[in-house]
Design an enzyme around this catalytic site. Structure first.
Site, PDB file in Angstrom:
ATOM      1  N   GLU A 152       0.792  -1.241   0.000  1.00 42.71           N
ATOM      2  CA  GLU A 152       0.000   0.000   0.000  1.00 42.71           C
ATOM      3  C   GLU A 152       0.822   1.288   0.000  1.00 42.71           C
ATOM      4  OE1 GLU A 152      -2.757  -0.360   3.268  1.00 42.71           O
ATOM      5  OE2 GLU A 152      -3.792  -2.052   2.371  1.00 42.71           O
ATOM      6  N   GLU A 166      -5.647 -11.192  -1.106  1.00 42.05           N
ATOM      7  CA  GLU A 166      -6.546 -11.012   0.058  1.00 42.05           C
ATOM      8  C   GLU A 166      -7.999 -10.977  -0.402  1.00 42.05           C
ATOM      9  OE1 GLU A 166      -5.301  -7.552   2.328  1.00 42.05           O
ATOM     10  OE2 GLU A 166      -3.193  -7.946   1.914  1.00 42.05           O
TER      11      GLU A 166
HETATM   12  C1  GLA Z   1      -4.995  -4.790   4.292  1.00 44.88           C
HETATM   13  C2  GLA Z   1      -3.778  -5.584   4.767  1.00 44.88           C
HETATM   14  C3  GLA Z   1      -4.193  -6.893   5.381  1.00 44.88           C
HETATM   15  C4  GLA Z   1      -5.375  -6.754   6.292  1.00 44.88           C
HETATM   16  C5  GLA Z   1      -6.493  -6.076   5.578  1.00 44.88           C
HETATM   17  C6  GLA Z   1      -7.682  -5.976   6.493  1.00 44.88           C
HETATM   18  O1  GLA Z   1      -5.503  -5.276   3.134  1.00 44.88           O
HETATM   19  O2  GLA Z   1      -2.864  -5.827   3.747  1.00 44.88           O
HETATM   20  O3  GLA Z   1      -3.121  -7.411   6.110  1.00 44.88           O
HETATM   21  O4  GLA Z   1      -5.006  -6.035   7.441  1.00 44.88           O
HETATM   22  O5  GLA Z   1      -6.049  -4.791   5.205  1.00 44.88           O
HETATM   23  O6  GLA Z   1      -7.816  -7.069   7.323  1.00 44.88           O
END
Ligand code: GLA
Length: 335
Positions: free
Chosen positions: A121, A226
């Site tokens: 990020e 994710e």
């Molecule tokens: C981001 C992070 C993850 C997690 C999500 C929410 O995507 O990369 O590790 O913390 O937020 O759970």
């Protein structure tokens, strides 16, 4: 196909979830276990019990291991950026801390962890570089310099740049530029991680398709790192002055507390089907697809962006039974 595992699952306290992971997945990610706050909470203190259990579980079951995450602006303790007086440290001091952290944490497992999220990020939604203590202290070229360091320290792992909203064209363009710029300068970046925290409104499968096509054209391999699908309304969708703070408002925000109507379950299955049709079509450029959790019971989306709701973002129900969506997903993979 992968799942992110929590502390209970890797430490044997949730045998049913563990069995399901063994049966359904061959790739695992540590949901929170390898984040800086968890693994390195104070200077010189490393906690490896859970990360070791994660790695051992994966190896015992022949699974591919994903490391999450080395550099992020969240879930990183404040001391990392401060001296004893609480003032910001110098770039040299932060480089020393980071090199120590990467060597101790990722270096401990060497190539046993196949992929690492090196930086998570770094970009804002509009594609500009995000302000963070990393950037402030290390300077605007910090992402490239961190990848160069990771390459030196982790020659046997694949290095990933991970972010959310990479289906948004402006942000994706910046991510591609960032990665190609590093590669042109001889800095190794092996793949991009598309987090994939989606909902029923956005992105549509066609948006994901467009993103995958662009990454493929740029020569960048993709992992969905994710993946989950929120099915609940957001506050702005149901806002109305007359409703605020009433029980009706609360019910509209959290409409499936007791059960998910069949019609909704079909809508969810259709959305997953659409996404997986795209994944199958683009499979040559996708290295892994990881769900952010095992069952709906464990998902962070029950508590974010609003606490205490009942969401249905994964392929397995709270009791670990398969959703209708699972059949739809499997169906897309059949010849
Ligand atoms: C981001 C992070 C993850 C997690 C999500 C929410 O995507 O990369 O590790 O913390 O937020 O759970």
């Amino acid at each position: 196909m992968g799942a992110a595992l929590d502390a209970q699952t890797v430490s044997g306290e949730n045998p049913a979830a563990e069995a399901l992971v063994r049966e359904q997945y061959n790739h695992i990610s540590p949901e929170n276990l390898l984040k800086w706050t968890e693994v390195h909470p104070s200077p010189g203190t490393y906690r490896f019990t859970l990360p070791d259990a994660f790695v051992e579980f994966g190896e015992a079951n022949d699974m591919q291991l994903y490391g999450h995450v080395l550099v992020w602006h969240q879930q990183t303790p404040e001391w990392v950026f401060q001296d004893d007086a609480g003032d910001p440290i110098t770039a040299d001091a932060l480089w020393e801390r980071l090199e120590d952290h990467i060597s101790q944490v990722a270096g401990r497992y060497g190539g046993r962890i196949k992929y690492w999220d090196v930086v998570n990020e770094a970009l804002r939604d509009d594609g500009a570089l995000r302000d963070s203590p990393w950037r402030t202290i290390l300077g605007d070229d910090y992402v490239a310099e961190i990848f160069a360091l990771a390459d030196k320290l982790l020659p046997d792992s694949l290095l990933v740049y991970n972010d959310y909203s990479l289906v948004v064209p402006a942000k994706r363009a910046s991510a591609i530029e960032l990665i190609l710029d590093m590669r042109e300068r001889g800095i190794r970046v092996d793949a991009v991680g598309m987090q994939g925290h989606y909902n029923l409104r956005y992105p549509q499968p066609s948006d994901v398709d467009a993103a995958l096509t662009e990454f493929a054209a740029a020569g960048i391999d993709v992992l969905f790192t994710e993946l989950d699908l929120s099915v609940l309304p957001s506050e702005w969708e149901i806002q109305g002055a007359d409703l605020d703070d009433t029980e009706e408002y609360a019910e509209r925000l959290d409409p499936y507390r007791t059960c998910l109507p069949q019609e909704m379950s079909d809508t969810i299955a259709a959305h997953w089907r659409g996404l997986f049709e795209v994944f199958i079509k683009q499979a040559d450029n996708i290295e892994a697809i990881t769900f952010w959790g095992v069952s709906d019971a464990q998902s962070w989306l029950n508590n974010w962006p609003i606490e205490g709701r009942t969401n249905y973002p994964l392929l397995f129900n709270r009791d670990l039974s398969a959703k209708t969506a699972l059949e739809a997903v499997i169906d897309t993979a059949k010849p």
